[in-house]
Scaffold this motif. Structure first.
Motif, short mmCIF file in Angstrom:
data_model
loop_
_atom_site.label_atom_id
_atom_site.label_comp_id
_atom_site.label_asym_id
_atom_site.label_seq_id
_atom_site.Cartn_x
_atom_site.Cartn_y
_atom_site.Cartn_z
N PHE A 354 9.38 -34.85 53.72
CA PHE A 354 9.04 -34.24 52.45
C PHE A 354 10.25 -34.22 51.52
O PHE A 354 11.36 -33.87 51.93
N GLN A 355 10.03 -34.58 50.23
CA GLN A 355 11.06 -34.57 49.21
C GLN A 355 10.63 -33.65 48.06
O GLN A 355 9.45 -33.62 47.69
N LEU A 356 11.59 -32.90 47.50
CA LEU A 356 11.29 -31.97 46.43
C LEU A 356 10.70 -32.70 45.23
O LEU A 356 11.23 -33.72 44.79
N TYR A 357 9.60 -32.15 44.68
CA TYR A 357 8.92 -32.80 43.55
C TYR A 357 8.82 -31.88 42.33
O TYR A 357 9.02 -32.30 41.21
N GLN A 358 8.50 -30.59 42.54
CA GLN A 358 8.29 -29.69 41.41
C GLN A 358 8.61 -28.26 41.82
O GLN A 358 8.30 -27.84 42.95
N ASN A 359 9.24 -27.50 40.94
CA ASN A 359 9.47 -26.07 41.13
C ASN A 359 8.50 -25.28 40.26
O ASN A 359 8.25 -25.65 39.10
N ILE A 360 7.96 -24.19 40.81
CA ILE A 360 7.03 -23.33 40.09
C ILE A 360 7.52 -21.89 40.20
O ILE A 360 7.85 -21.43 41.31
N SER A 361 7.56 -21.17 39.09
CA SER A 361 8.00 -19.78 39.10
C SER A 361 6.98 -18.91 39.82
O SER A 361 5.81 -18.84 39.42
N THR A 362 7.41 -18.26 40.89
CA THR A 362 6.56 -17.33 41.64
C THR A 362 7.36 -16.07 41.91
O THR A 362 8.58 -16.05 41.78
N TYR A 363 6.66 -15.02 42.34
CA TYR A 363 7.29 -13.71 42.46
C TYR A 363 6.90 -13.09 43.80
O TYR A 363 5.84 -12.50 43.94
N GLY A 364 7.77 -13.30 44.79
CA GLY A 364 7.45 -12.84 46.13
C GLY A 364 6.23 -13.54 46.67
O GLY A 364 5.34 -12.91 47.26
N ALA A 365 6.19 -14.85 46.51
CA ALA A 365 4.99 -15.62 46.91
C ALA A 365 4.74 -15.49 48.41
O ALA A 365 5.66 -15.63 49.22
N LEU A 366 3.49 -15.24 48.76
CA LEU A 366 3.12 -15.06 50.16
C LEU A 366 2.23 -16.18 50.69
O LEU A 366 2.16 -16.40 51.89
N ALA A 367 1.53 -16.88 49.80
CA ALA A 367 0.65 -17.95 50.29
C ALA A 367 0.23 -18.83 49.12
O ALA A 367 0.18 -18.40 47.97
N TRP A 368 -0.09 -20.09 49.43
CA TRP A 368 -0.71 -21.04 48.51
C TRP A 368 -2.06 -21.46 49.08
O TRP A 368 -2.25 -21.51 50.30
N ARG A 369 -2.98 -21.77 48.19
CA ARG A 369 -4.25 -22.37 48.63
C ARG A 369 -4.61 -23.49 47.67
O ARG A 369 -4.60 -23.32 46.45
N HIS A 370 -4.92 -24.65 48.23
CA HIS A 370 -5.32 -25.83 47.46
C HIS A 370 -6.84 -25.93 47.50
O HIS A 370 -7.47 -25.68 48.54
N PHE A 371 -7.45 -26.30 46.36
CA PHE A 371 -8.90 -26.51 46.35
C PHE A 371 -9.25 -27.47 45.23
O PHE A 371 -8.48 -27.69 44.30
N ARG A 372 -10.45 -28.06 45.35
CA ARG A 372 -10.95 -29.02 44.37
C ARG A 372 -12.30 -28.55 43.85
O ARG A 372 -13.08 -27.93 44.57
N MET A 373 -12.55 -28.89 42.59
CA MET A 373 -13.88 -28.71 42.00
C MET A 373 -14.19 -29.99 41.24
O MET A 373 -13.64 -30.23 40.16
N GLY A 374 -15.06 -30.82 41.83
CA GLY A 374 -15.31 -32.13 41.25
C GLY A 374 -14.03 -32.94 41.24
O GLY A 374 -13.36 -33.11 42.25
N LYS A 375 -13.66 -33.45 40.07
CA LYS A 375 -12.44 -34.23 39.93
C LYS A 375 -11.21 -33.36 39.72
O LYS A 375 -10.08 -33.86 39.74
N SER A 403 -2.31 -31.75 36.43
CA SER A 403 -2.42 -32.54 35.20
C SER A 403 -2.20 -34.00 35.55
O SER A 403 -1.11 -34.39 35.97
N LYS A 404 -3.24 -34.82 35.37
CA LYS A 404 -3.11 -36.25 35.67
C LYS A 404 -2.13 -36.92 34.72
O LYS A 404 -1.45 -37.88 35.10
N ARG A 405 -2.09 -36.43 33.48
CA ARG A 405 -1.20 -37.04 32.50
C ARG A 405 0.26 -36.71 32.79
O ARG A 405 1.11 -37.59 32.80
N ARG A 406 0.54 -35.44 33.05
CA ARG A 406 1.92 -35.02 33.29
C ARG A 406 2.33 -35.17 34.75
O ARG A 406 3.51 -35.07 35.08
N LYS A 407 1.32 -35.37 35.63
CA LYS A 407 1.58 -35.46 37.07
C LYS A 407 2.34 -34.23 37.55
O LYS A 407 3.34 -34.32 38.29
N ARG A 408 1.87 -33.08 37.13
CA ARG A 408 2.45 -31.80 37.50
C ARG A 408 1.33 -30.76 37.60
O ARG A 408 0.25 -30.93 37.03
N PHE A 409 1.59 -29.71 38.35
CA PHE A 409 0.69 -28.56 38.34
C PHE A 409 1.10 -27.66 37.18
O PHE A 409 2.27 -27.30 37.04
N VAL A 410 0.12 -27.30 36.34
CA VAL A 410 0.39 -26.48 35.16
C VAL A 410 -0.44 -25.20 35.25
O VAL A 410 -1.54 -25.18 35.81
#
Length: 663
Positions: A354-375, A403-410
């Motif tokens: 794994f290589q670092l790709y993006q940093n996201i500001s979080t505050y005492g983050a305890l968990a992430w969950r990924h999900f999809r709705m259609g595309k 974001s498909k255009r920015r290739k980042r999570f926004v």
């Protein structure tokens, strides 16, 4: 029938076994989902240029069908004549024209939905609210070539996407949307036909899967064998055997001579169609179908040992890791870092790790969950408070959209939470839901409401659907058994004791109701898994604590099995764990495993997490001891045919990736 060592269903007539009420597949739901995918694996030798054949159809049942046999005969003859007029293809792509009155008349009260195949085209037909049969067409396909092909058709609103053999998808945008009010109440599904001789599918079908509510392409592609990739193949068709006749070998009554090539690597081409190859390393015998090698005899992989693949230095301690696929990016991982200063990190996978790709500001983050709705693709983080994500006494967790255009999570939406420990995303009858585990409000109030949110298609945001009272909630797990949808919470602490009931809820009439309560001890995680037709739930118990007494960290975590007759989960096996915070289930070939995250034994955070293997009657037995430091989470994933485990540490700024070596 079996061709080239691969089995499929051939339709000699519209068989009653391949027709069933819509209520058997879309339980308690009278509308066909507006967003869905169809996955089909088929093989067609040839088809006339002006002939249409149905892969499947949904047909409403008319009251007239209860009439006399003479009436049925006359109606059938009339329908045949109308089909001859209306089913000839035109050079057209998109919606049906108003001039198609023949189809309107013929199909009013009859065809509701159909997937139809011709020599170079794939047709999606559906009935709109006026009774007109709309028709979307993908043209220029060359599928009638005597080869197996796997198609994934995804429908969302007015968009259709067709992926053939995991190649680049074909896109279609229509001016009208797929109907959200397509009633299938009382209708019947017909596989390989419209329930009539006319339009009977002449090829072979190996799998046909309806996936409501999402694009199934990421579940199918990429694939090492894209023409025969499997999402759900019936067991009868999965048993690949080959007779001498099928591989083109002539066997005289007195002798047989078969040529088999031997080597470590061999490319399957059309010139080798029907030839056999033996790989001495894999100890496998393979048949060439003209494009890829089909396993005839193959030794199953067995887990040999676990190799350290990567030590990943993180910006702070990590409470959770979530591994997921992003189209065009490949495998990614989201790390929930404890420190609000550095935030949390998104990593992308390469062959080295794994290589670092993006940093996201979080505050005492305890968990992430990924999900999809259609595309659309989302990540939601559980923030436990602190930093600028806190306004007065209010805390917020955040949903991010890819974001498909920015290739980042926004950033997409914020939701008020209370020391959120976990999110769970799920789909019921085509509707998307999120549930948060609210752990406590303030320092002492642990018995509070956790919240189930539902997606509002009008506002395109999540809104409150149901409140469920929990006690120090730590984790949610959603799962489905047959037509029933379950949601189980891990209750950890009520402010006095960890001796609490965790609760299993069942979905009834649009909301969750209590199904069963199970005594747990600081429950931190539930994991549901299936082995064959057996359904299990395993809980991670953290510690025994009551009042001002002393905590006990070496306690049993328990596996429960669903008793179908008693309609309840019963104790199956106890396993001693040390302040367990996570279980992860995975399978390698025909072997099944559980790995536990042991985090603390009362004295040290440096201790072994243990990998258990399924031994049938004996249950799960320990087979590997993995040294970890404050282990907080395990995730299993695969890449390029290799299997891996990654763990996160809540006590050290590192995570480790292990490669599972098989033999």
């Amino acid at each position: 029938m079996q061709v080239g060592g691969v089995r499929g269903v051939h339709f000699s007539r519209p068989h009653t076994f391949l027709s069933f009420p819509s209520s058997q597949i879309l339980v308690n739901y009278d509308l066909f989902p507006q967003e869905f995918s169809i996955v089909v694996t088929l093989k067609v030798t040839r088809i006339a240029s002006n002939k249409n054949e149905y892969i499947f159809s949904v047909v409403e049942q008319k009251a007239e069908e209860s009439g006399t046999s003479e009436e049925k005969h006359q109606e059938e003859q009339w329908n045949r004549n109308k089909e001859k007029e209306s089913e000839n293809e035109g050079d057209w792509n998109g919606e049906s024209k108003d001039a198609g009155q023949g189809e309107k008349d013929k199909d009013r009260g009859r065809l509701l939905l159909g997937l139809r195949f011709s020599k170079k085209r794939l047709h999606i037909l559906f009935k709109d609210h006026t009774g007109v049969i709309e028709r979307w067409v993908f043209r220029g396909l060359r599928l009638a070539d005597n080869h197996w092909h796997t198609l994934v058709l995804a429908i969302e609103d007015s968009h259709a996407r067709l992926t053939v053999d995991c190649n680049s998808p074909l896109e279609m945008a229509a001016s009208r949307t797929f109907p959200s009010d397509l009633s299938i109440q009382g209708a019947r599904f017909h596989i390989g036909s419209r329930g009539r001789w006319k339009g009977l599918f002449s090829g072979l079908i190996r799998q046909l899967v309806l996936v409501p509510g999402c694009d199934a392409t990421p579940h199918v592609c990429p694939s090492s064998n894209p023409r025969l990739t499997e999402l759900s193949v019936p067991p009868l068709l999965s048993d690949l055997t080959v007779t001498e006749k099928e591989v083109g070998i002539n066997l005289p009554s007195y002798e047989a001579e078969v040529q088999i090539s031997v080597g470590l690597d061999r490319v399957c081409t059309e010139t080798l169609h029907g030839k056999l190859w033996f790989n001495p390393v894999r100890k496998g015998l393979y048949l060439c179908d003209g494009t890829s090698w089909i396993p005839m005899l193959e030794e199953h992989k067995r887990l040999d040992y676990v190799l350290e693949h990567q030590v990943l230095t993180t910006s702070s301690e990590t409470n959770d890791v979530e591994v997921f696929q992003v189209p065009g990016m490949g495998l990614m991982a989201a790390m929930a870092h404890r420190s609000p200063t550095s935030g949390s990190a998104i990593y992308v996978w390469s062959h080295s790790g794994f290589q670092l790709y993006q940093n996201i500001s979080t505050y005492g983050a305890l968990a992430w969950r990924h999900f999809r709705m259609g595309k659309k693709m989302f990540l939601v983080v559980s923030n436990s408070g602190g930093g600028s994500e806190k306004e007065g006494d209010k805390e917020f967790s955040v949903i991010y959209k890819w974001s498909k255009r920015r290739k980042r999570f926004v950033r997409y939406q914020t939701l008020q939470t209370h020391c959120a420990r976990d999110w769970e995303a799920f789909d019921i009858n085509g509707h998307a839901y999120l549930v948060v585990a609210n752990h406590r409000q303030g320092d002492n109030n642990h018995t509070i409401d956790s919240v189930v949110y539902t997606w509002n298609r009008g506002t395109r945001y999540f809104e409150v659907h149901q409140m469920l009272q929990t006690s120090g909630a730590y984790d949610w797990e959603f799962f489905t058994v047959g037509p029933y949808h379950f949601l189980v919470v891990a209750n950890a602490f009520d402010g006095v004791t960890t001796h609490l009931d965790s609760v299993i809820y069942v979905w009834v009439n649009g909301s969750f109701q209590v199904f069963q309560s199970i005594k747990t001890f600081c429950a931190t995680d539930w994991e549901m898994f299936q082995i064959g037709n057996r359904v299990f739930l395993v809980v991670a118990n953290g510690d025994r604590l009551h009042g001002n007494g002393q905590s006990r960290y070496a306690i049993n975590s328990t596996i429960y099995e669903l008793d179908m007759n008693g309609q309840m989960f019963v104790r199956f096996q106890d396993i001693v764990t040390y302040s367990a915070v996570d279980w992860e289930f995975f399978s390698l070939e025909e072997e099944h495993f559980l790995v536990v995250a042991n985090s603390f034994d009362g004295e040290s955070y440096s201790l072994n997490s243990i990998l258990y293997r399924w031994q049938g009657y004996e249950g799960f037995v320990p087979v590997h001891w993995l040294p970890t430091i404050g282990c907080s989470d395990w995730e299993f994933f695969t890449s390029e045919g290799e299997s891996y485990l990654i763990y996160s540490s809540a006590k050290a700024a590192l995570s480790k990736v292990f490669r599972l070596k098989t033999h």
